[in-house]
Design a protein around this motif. Structure first.
Motif, PDB file in Angstrom:
ATOM      1  N   ALA A 135      51.132  -7.146  16.828  1.00  0.00           N
ATOM      2  CA  ALA A 135      50.989  -8.126  17.904  1.00  0.00           C
ATOM      3  C   ALA A 135      49.694  -8.913  17.765  1.00  0.00           C
ATOM      4  O   ALA A 135      49.597 -10.054  18.226  1.00  0.00           O
ATOM      5  CB  ALA A 135      51.050  -7.428  19.262  1.00  0.00           C
ATOM      6  N   ARG A 136      48.696  -8.327  17.113  1.00  0.00           N
ATOM      7  CA  ARG A 136      47.409  -9.000  16.931  1.00  0.00           C
ATOM      8  C   ARG A 136      47.280  -9.634  15.547  1.00  0.00           C
ATOM      9  O   ARG A 136      46.255 -10.210  15.230  1.00  0.00           O
ATOM     10  CB  ARG A 136      46.268  -8.015  17.155  1.00  0.00           C
ATOM     11  CG  ARG A 136      46.231  -7.399  18.547  1.00  0.00           C
ATOM     12  CD  ARG A 136      45.085  -6.402  18.665  1.00  0.00           C
ATOM     13  NE  ARG A 136      43.792  -7.038  18.436  1.00  0.00           N
ATOM     14  CZ  ARG A 136      42.659  -6.376  18.186  1.00  0.00           C
ATOM     15  NH1 ARG A 136      42.698  -5.047  18.108  1.00  0.00           N
ATOM     16  NH2 ARG A 136      41.533  -7.012  17.980  1.00  0.00           N
ATOM     17  N   TRP A 137      48.320  -9.499  14.728  1.00  0.00           N
ATOM     18  CA  TRP A 137      48.273 -10.067  13.387  1.00  0.00           C
ATOM     19  C   TRP A 137      48.641 -11.541  13.421  1.00  0.00           C
ATOM     20  O   TRP A 137      49.212 -12.039  14.398  1.00  0.00           O
ATOM     21  CB  TRP A 137      49.233  -9.323  12.462  1.00  0.00           C
ATOM     22  CG  TRP A 137      48.841  -7.899  12.181  1.00  0.00           C
ATOM     23  CD1 TRP A 137      47.797  -7.202  12.739  1.00  0.00           C
ATOM     24  CD2 TRP A 137      49.499  -6.986  11.286  1.00  0.00           C
ATOM     25  NE1 TRP A 137      47.772  -5.921  12.238  1.00  0.00           N
ATOM     26  CE2 TRP A 137      48.791  -5.765  11.342  1.00  0.00           C
ATOM     27  CE3 TRP A 137      50.597  -7.094  10.447  1.00  0.00           C
ATOM     28  CZ2 TRP A 137      49.159  -4.660  10.585  1.00  0.00           C
ATOM     29  CZ3 TRP A 137      50.972  -5.992   9.691  1.00  0.00           C
ATOM     30  CH2 TRP A 137      50.254  -4.783   9.767  1.00  0.00           C
ATOM     31  N   ALA A 138      48.338 -12.225  12.347  1.00  0.00           N
ATOM     32  CA  ALA A 138      48.666 -13.640  12.244  1.00  0.00           C
ATOM     33  C   ALA A 138      50.123 -13.827  11.833  1.00  0.00           C
ATOM     34  O   ALA A 138      50.814 -12.885  11.437  1.00  0.00           O
ATOM     35  CB  ALA A 138      47.739 -14.322  11.245  1.00  0.00           C
ATOM     36  N   ASP A 139      50.595 -15.066  11.930  1.00  0.00           N
ATOM     37  CA  ASP A 139      51.978 -15.398  11.609  1.00  0.00           C
ATOM     38  C   ASP A 139      52.080 -15.903  10.174  1.00  0.00           C
ATOM     39  O   ASP A 139      51.285 -16.743   9.731  1.00  0.00           O
ATOM     40  CB  ASP A 139      52.505 -16.497  12.541  1.00  0.00           C
ATOM     41  CG  ASP A 139      52.440 -16.122  14.009  1.00  0.00           C
ATOM     42  OD1 ASP A 139      52.144 -14.958  14.311  1.00  0.00           O
ATOM     43  OD2 ASP A 139      52.690 -17.010  14.848  1.00  0.00           O
ATOM     44  N   GLY A 140      53.091 -15.421   9.465  1.00  0.00           N
ATOM     45  CA  GLY A 140      53.396 -15.956   8.148  1.00  0.00           C
ATOM     46  C   GLY A 140      52.225 -15.916   7.179  1.00  0.00           C
ATOM     47  O   GLY A 140      51.463 -14.954   7.120  1.00  0.00           O
ATOM     48  N   THR A 141      52.059 -17.001   6.424  1.00  0.00           N
ATOM     49  CA  THR A 141      51.013 -17.032   5.399  1.00  0.00           C
ATOM     50  C   THR A 141      49.611 -17.038   5.992  1.00  0.00           C
ATOM     51  O   THR A 141      48.645 -16.767   5.276  1.00  0.00           O
ATOM     52  CB  THR A 141      51.177 -18.264   4.496  1.00  0.00           C
ATOM     53  OG1 THR A 141      51.181 -19.450   5.303  1.00  0.00           O
ATOM     54  CG2 THR A 141      52.472 -18.187   3.699  1.00  0.00           C
ATOM     55  N   ALA A 142      49.493 -17.326   7.298  1.00  0.00           N
ATOM     56  CA  ALA A 142      48.167 -17.311   7.923  1.00  0.00           C
ATOM     57  C   ALA A 142      47.557 -15.912   7.896  1.00  0.00           C
ATOM     58  O   ALA A 142      46.325 -15.770   7.995  1.00  0.00           O
ATOM     59  CB  ALA A 142      48.257 -17.818   9.364  1.00  0.00           C
ATOM     60  N   GLY A 143      48.377 -14.885   7.771  1.00  0.00           N
ATOM     61  CA  GLY A 143      47.868 -13.519   7.730  1.00  0.00           C
ATOM     62  C   GLY A 143      47.537 -13.024   6.335  1.00  0.00           C
ATOM     63  O   GLY A 143      47.169 -11.865   6.157  1.00  0.00           O
ATOM     64  N   ILE A 144      47.668 -13.898   5.328  1.00  0.00           N
ATOM     65  CA  ILE A 144      47.386 -13.524   3.941  1.00  0.00           C
ATOM     66  C   ILE A 144      46.121 -14.249   3.503  1.00  0.00           C
ATOM     67  O   ILE A 144      46.141 -15.456   3.261  1.00  0.00           O
ATOM     68  CB  ILE A 144      48.560 -13.887   3.013  1.00  0.00           C
ATOM     69  CG1 ILE A 144      49.866 -13.294   3.552  1.00  0.00           C
ATOM     70  CG2 ILE A 144      48.290 -13.405   1.597  1.00  0.00           C
ATOM     71  CD1 ILE A 144      51.108 -13.766   2.802  1.00  0.00           C
ATOM     72  N   SER A 145      45.021 -13.544   3.443  1.00  0.00           N
ATOM     73  CA  SER A 145      43.736 -14.196   3.175  1.00  0.00           C
ATOM     74  C   SER A 145      43.534 -14.422   1.685  1.00  0.00           C
ATOM     75  O   SER A 145      43.906 -13.596   0.851  1.00  0.00           O
ATOM     76  CB  SER A 145      42.582 -13.359   3.749  1.00  0.00           C
ATOM     77  OG  SER A 145      42.540 -12.081   3.147  1.00  0.00           O
ATOM     78  N   LEU A 146      42.938 -15.568   1.372  1.00  0.00           N
ATOM     79  CA  LEU A 146      42.631 -15.944  -0.006  1.00  0.00           C
ATOM     80  C   LEU A 146      41.133 -15.850  -0.241  1.00  0.00           C
ATOM     81  O   LEU A 146      40.338 -16.227   0.624  1.00  0.00           O
ATOM     82  CB  LEU A 146      43.090 -17.377  -0.292  1.00  0.00           C
ATOM     83  CG  LEU A 146      44.592 -17.643  -0.397  1.00  0.00           C
ATOM     84  CD1 LEU A 146      44.839 -19.131  -0.575  1.00  0.00           C
ATOM     85  CD2 LEU A 146      45.190 -16.859  -1.548  1.00  0.00           C
ATOM     86  N   PRO A 147      40.715 -15.399  -1.413  1.00  0.00           N
ATOM     87  CA  PRO A 147      39.287 -15.357  -1.723  1.00  0.00           C
ATOM     88  C   PRO A 147      38.810 -16.736  -2.188  1.00  0.00           C
ATOM     89  O   PRO A 147      39.608 -17.621  -2.504  1.00  0.00           O
ATOM     90  CB  PRO A 147      39.220 -14.346  -2.874  1.00  0.00           C
ATOM     91  CG  PRO A 147      40.529 -14.535  -3.587  1.00  0.00           C
ATOM     92  CD  PRO A 147      41.540 -14.856  -2.518  1.00  0.00           C
ATOM     93  N   ALA A 148      37.505 -16.912  -2.231  1.00  0.00           N
ATOM     94  CA  ALA A 148      36.946 -18.141  -2.781  1.00  0.00           C
ATOM     95  C   ALA A 148      37.185 -18.167  -4.288  1.00  0.00           C
ATOM     96  O   ALA A 148      37.011 -17.162  -4.977  1.00  0.00           O
ATOM     97  CB  ALA A 148      35.452 -18.222  -2.473  1.00  0.00           C
ATOM     98  N   ALA A 149      37.604 -19.302  -4.787  1.00  0.00           N
ATOM     99  CA  ALA A 149      37.889 -19.429  -6.220  1.00  0.00           C
ATOM    100  C   ALA A 149      36.596 -19.564  -7.015  1.00  0.00           C
ATOM    101  O   ALA A 149      35.589 -20.073  -6.522  1.00  0.00           O
ATOM    102  CB  ALA A 149      38.786 -20.637  -6.467  1.00  0.00           C
TER     103      ALA A 149
END
Length: 366
Positions: A135-149
């Motif tokens: 319930a406190r997680w993000a929706d879809g790809t918003a919950g998949i964090s990307l690192p700095a390239a």
């Protein structure tokens, strides 16, 4: 008084006051829709703004007037000074405080599982994630964090950034796409996999033609049989992260570790019991140097994949087959170890080492 000392007629004076109060001298002829909405909300609902999906009958308007407006502005400034965090939370800033606040993105592996919600908080059609950490997680790809390239292996910084974006695209196409979730073939996801990787292409062909424990599309893709169940709403909750390093032959090796939560009901019309299928997947991709590996531009080679599923159906192949209360009452407990499907504090390697291939474990919560 007029310039010649004559009194202004009462009706002229009242008309002048009405025009001043209405702001007709300098006001725009037609405020924007957003301006009208905000002005109306601030006028009618002086409390904190509600979420855009919620509804509440409008409150009775307060008496208007410059003195009343001045008091409201002064009170608002005082509230900002005394409790800036609360005001920021009303308008989407700050962390909001409390257990219902959305979680920050996962930047590293947590050191413990999320807190257990009250058992009485059962999911509903309106709140399919109720009683769940999701319930406190993000929706879809918003919950998949990307690192700095950063420049790595054969790629410069911009190329690494593109590889990370395409890696997340694969997750979206394989585990979040509405058509794929309804059982359609994940064509766009498959197009991102190196077509020259013959063992993987053989696996994909067999998995969709004759799925089995060894060749199961559910290892990489999320699919439900539309004739059996349907998703509740259009939101899949996610939590996870993507990391990268230099791999073999200078490749950029990307590792994705994401948990997906799918709320479903039976396909029968009128069904309202919500069950959740929870899937944690780790997919490792190699973005190879075309000077050293035969690869099509814009595709990756599959290094490894692991999946751990709760309420997806014991020994189910091809499609997830979640159980509802009636099935759970007859199938009994799993014969393997207990697992918290929301616990991301252990690695997938550790999770899979503890799994019993010969049987099905028991999820401690859904």
């Amino acid at each position: 008084m007029g310039k010649d000392g004559a009194s202004i007629p009462d009706e002229e004076w009242e008309r002048f006051l009405r025009e001043v109060e209405a702001g007709t001298q300098d006001a725009p002829k037609e405020p924007s829709a957003r301006a009208r909405m905000v002005a109306r909300r601030l006028r009618d609902e002086p409390g904190p703004p509600e979420g855009w999906r919620t509804h509440q009958p409008p409150r009775r308007r307060r008496s208007k007037g410059w003195y009343a407006v001045g008091l409201l502005v002064a009170a608002g400034l005082l509230l900002v000074a005394l409790a800036p965090g609360r005001v920021a939370a009303w308008f989407g800033g700050g962390d909001g405080g409390g257990d219902s606040a959305p979680l920050a993105a996962e930047s590293e592996r947590p050191d413990k599982p999320p807190a257990t919600e009250a058992a009485s908080q059962l999911p509903t059609l309106e709140q399919p994630f109720k009683g769940s950490p999701a319930a406190r997680w993000a929706d879809g790809t918003a919950g998949i964090s990307l690192p700095a390239a950063r420049a790595t292996g054969w790629m410069n910084k911009e190329q690494v950034e593109q590889a990370l974006d395409r890696s997340r695209d694969f997750l979206a196409e394989s585990s979040l796409d509405p058509g794929v979730l309804r059982g359609e073939r994940p064509r766009q996801a498959i197009e991102l996999i190196n077509p020259h990787q013959q063992d993987v292409q053989n696996y994909l062909a067999t998995a969709f033609r004759a799925p089995s424990r060894e060749d199961d599309p559910l290892s990489l893709f999320s699919r439900f049989k539309e004739s059996k169940v349907r998703l509740v709403g259009d939101v899949v909750k996610t939590r996870g992260r993507i990391t990268f390093r230099e791999g073999e032959r200078g490749a950029v090796e990307v590792t994705t570790d994401v948990t997906y939560v799918y709320p479903v009901v039976r396909a029968a019309k009128g069904s309202d019991e919500v069950a959740r299928t929870i899937v944690r997947r780790e997919v490792v991709m190699s973005w190879d140097d075309p000077a050293k590996v035969v690869v099509e531009p814009g595709t990756f080679s599959l290094v490894s994949y692991k999946a751990d599923t709760a309420n997806g159906g014991c020994d189910a192949f091809g499609y997830f087959t979640p159980e509802f209360s009636a099935e759970r009452g007859t199938s009994g407990q799993g014969d393997g170890r207990e697992v918290d499907p929301y616990d991301r504090s252990d690695s997938m390697d550790a999770r899979m080492r503890g799994a019993d291939d010969a049987g099905c474990g028991t999820a401690t919560r859904s």
